[in-house]
Design a protein around this motif. Structure first.
Motif, PDB file in Angstrom:
ATOM      1  N   SER A   1       0.801  -1.226   0.000  1.00 43.43           N
ATOM      2  CA  SER A   1       0.000   0.000   0.000  1.00 43.43           C
ATOM      3  C   SER A   1       0.833   1.274   0.000  1.00 43.43           C
ATOM      4  N   ASN A   2       2.092   1.190   0.450  1.00 42.68           N
ATOM      5  CA  ASN A   2       2.939   2.383   0.491  1.00 42.68           C
ATOM      6  C   ASN A   2       4.002   2.367  -0.610  1.00 42.68           C
ATOM      7  N   HIS A   3       3.727   1.645  -1.696  1.00 38.36           N
ATOM      8  CA  HIS A   3       4.685   1.541  -2.801  1.00 38.36           C
ATOM      9  C   HIS A   3       4.029   1.851  -4.147  1.00 38.36           C
ATOM     10  N   PHE A   4       4.851   2.268  -5.085  1.00 39.28           N
ATOM     11  CA  PHE A   4       4.559   2.155  -6.515  1.00 39.28           C
ATOM     12  C   PHE A   4       5.525   1.101  -7.056  1.00 39.28           C
ATOM     13  N   CYS A   5       5.219   0.544  -8.213  1.00 39.39           N
ATOM     14  CA  CYS A   5       6.134  -0.415  -8.840  1.00 39.39           C
ATOM     15  C   CYS A   5       6.189  -0.145 -10.336  1.00 39.39           C
ATOM     16  N   VAL A   6       7.403  -0.044 -10.853  1.00 38.16           N
ATOM     17  CA  VAL A   6       7.617   0.183 -12.284  1.00 38.16           C
ATOM     18  C   VAL A   6       8.226  -1.079 -12.872  1.00 38.16           C
ATOM     19  N   LEU A   7       7.627  -1.570 -13.949  1.00 39.16           N
ATOM     20  CA  LEU A   7       8.125  -2.760 -14.633  1.00 39.16           C
ATOM     21  C   LEU A   7       8.756  -2.342 -15.955  1.00 39.16           C
ATOM     22  N   LYS A   8      10.030  -2.737 -16.136  1.00 33.25           N
ATOM     23  CA  LYS A   8      10.754  -2.398 -17.368  1.00 33.25           C
ATOM     24  C   LYS A   8      11.275  -3.673 -18.020  1.00 33.25           C
TER      25      LYS A   8
ATOM     26  N   ARG B   1      14.070  -4.529 -21.358  1.00 34.04           N
ATOM     27  CA  ARG B   1      14.937  -4.030 -22.424  1.00 34.04           C
ATOM     28  C   ARG B   1      14.986  -2.502 -22.459  1.00 34.04           C
ATOM     29  N   GLY B   2      14.954  -1.883 -21.272  1.00 34.43           N
ATOM     30  CA  GLY B   2      15.053  -0.444 -21.157  1.00 34.43           C
ATOM     31  C   GLY B   2      13.745   0.303 -21.296  1.00 34.43           C
ATOM     32  N   ALA B   3      12.680  -0.369 -21.729  1.00 34.69           N
ATOM     33  CA  ALA B   3      11.390   0.294 -21.932  1.00 34.69           C
ATOM     34  C   ALA B   3      10.491   0.061 -20.728  1.00 34.69           C
ATOM     35  N   VAL B   4       9.733   1.080 -20.356  1.00 35.47           N
ATOM     36  CA  VAL B   4       8.767   0.958 -19.275  1.00 35.47           C
ATOM     37  C   VAL B   4       7.522   0.257 -19.809  1.00 35.47           C
ATOM     38  N   LEU B   5       7.171  -0.861 -19.176  1.00 35.15           N
ATOM     39  CA  LEU B   5       5.974  -1.600 -19.590  1.00 35.15           C
ATOM     40  C   LEU B   5       4.730  -1.116 -18.856  1.00 35.15           C
ATOM     41  N   ASP B   6       4.876  -0.843 -17.548  1.00 33.81           N
ATOM     42  CA  ASP B   6       3.710  -0.408 -16.792  1.00 33.81           C
ATOM     43  C   ASP B   6       4.151   0.138 -15.440  1.00 33.81           C
ATOM     44  N   VAL B   7       3.257   0.905 -14.819  1.00 36.41           N
ATOM     45  CA  VAL B   7       3.450   1.395 -13.458  1.00 36.41           C
ATOM     46  C   VAL B   7       2.257   0.930 -12.633  1.00 36.41           C
TER      47      VAL B   7
END
Length: 277
Positions: free
Chosen positions: A43-50, A52-58
């Motif tokens: 609940s106190n986090h964000f998560c960024v998925l990358k 090959r250098g590209a951001v897939l989702d947040v």
């Protein structure tokens, strides 16, 4: 960071959080993370998925199944074809959205070129998905974490500049009269600077003190209403009293100290009193 049964989470086996109270961002790059792995976001986090250098989702709070953009292979099949590892190396970056405390300290000079020490304590947080992306875009990872010490290193020059703009044209004894002005200047400069990195500035406290201990004590004595020369005498008297010297009160009063009895008059010297040269 635990990866058990392909569940990615920041919670460790003892229940503690890897991010804690000092880590702003934590990065995991692991070839065992494949399509179908479960990504858990507290609940106190964000998560960024990358990938090959590209951001897939947040991601915000919840649990999500990782999927490749075109889903050509799923987890176990991918490992079988590529020798136990996935051809897609994912980066999972957890962003701490809790309020974190940061401290900066340094030295400035007054109008008389006297050195003063300053301490700035402030709270920061990441407020939105876009700010999470701004953080990992503009503040590079030196390793696997971005902690509050790195934020302090980045913010240091902005804080120093804001403080010096006021302190360098202010006499040492008058600096505390301008502490509100200094605080607002630091807050404005720092908020604008951190905004580029997606970091929100919350509360801020500034403390400025003479760097020399003796100067701090002399200014404190003047604050009691003593003149500069009286402050020096009282400072000397206090130091003498610390050493157990009985002449300390005389130093405070600015009076001489005599050993033995006080002189009572003038005595003649000569043959009539039995004293000859």
């Amino acid at each position: 960071m635990a990866i058990t049964r392909q569940v990615i989470t920041t919670l460790q086996s003892d229940g503690s959080d890897v991010l804690g109270t000092r880590t702003l961002a934590y990065k995991i790059a692991d070839d065992s993370i494949v399509s179908g792995s479960l990504l858990t976001v507290e609940s106190n986090h964000f998560c960024v998925l990358k990938s090959r250098g590209a951001v897939l989702d947040v991601y915000e709070t919840g649990q999500y199944a990782i999927e490749t953009p075109d889903k050509p292979l799923i987890g176990t099949l991918a490992k079988g074809f590529f020798g136990g590892s996935s051809p897609w190396v994912y980066e999972v970056i957890y962003i701490n959205r809790s309020k974190l405390l940061v401290r900066n300290s340094g030295i400035a000079t007054s109008a008389e070129m006297a050195e003063v020490s300053y301490v700035v304590d402030y709270y920061i947080h990441i407020d939105s998905k876009q700010e999470a992306l701004d953080l990992i875009t503009h503040m590079p990872f030196a390793g696997t974490v971005i902690d509050t010490n790195e934020v302090a290193d980045y913010a240091g020059p902005a804080i120093e500049q804001a403080i010096n703009q006021i302190v360098q044209v202010t006499k040492l004894e008058n600096i505390n009269e301008h502490i509100g002005e200094v605080r607002e200047a630091v807050k404005g400069h720092l908020a604008e600077f951190l905004k580029v990195y997606g970091i929100m500035l919350n509360d801020l406290k500034v403390l400025i003190l003479p760097r020399d201990e003796r100067m701090r004590e002399l200014i404190s004595l003047q604050a009691l209403g003593l003149s500069p020369i009286e402050a020096v005498r009282y400072y000397l008297a206090l130091k003498m009293a610390d050493k157990g010297l009985v002449s300390a009160p005389n130093a405070a009063a600015g009076l001489p100290f005599h050993i033995g009895g006080q002189p009572t008059g003038i005595y003649p010297l000569g043959p009539e009193v039995g004293v000859t040269s």
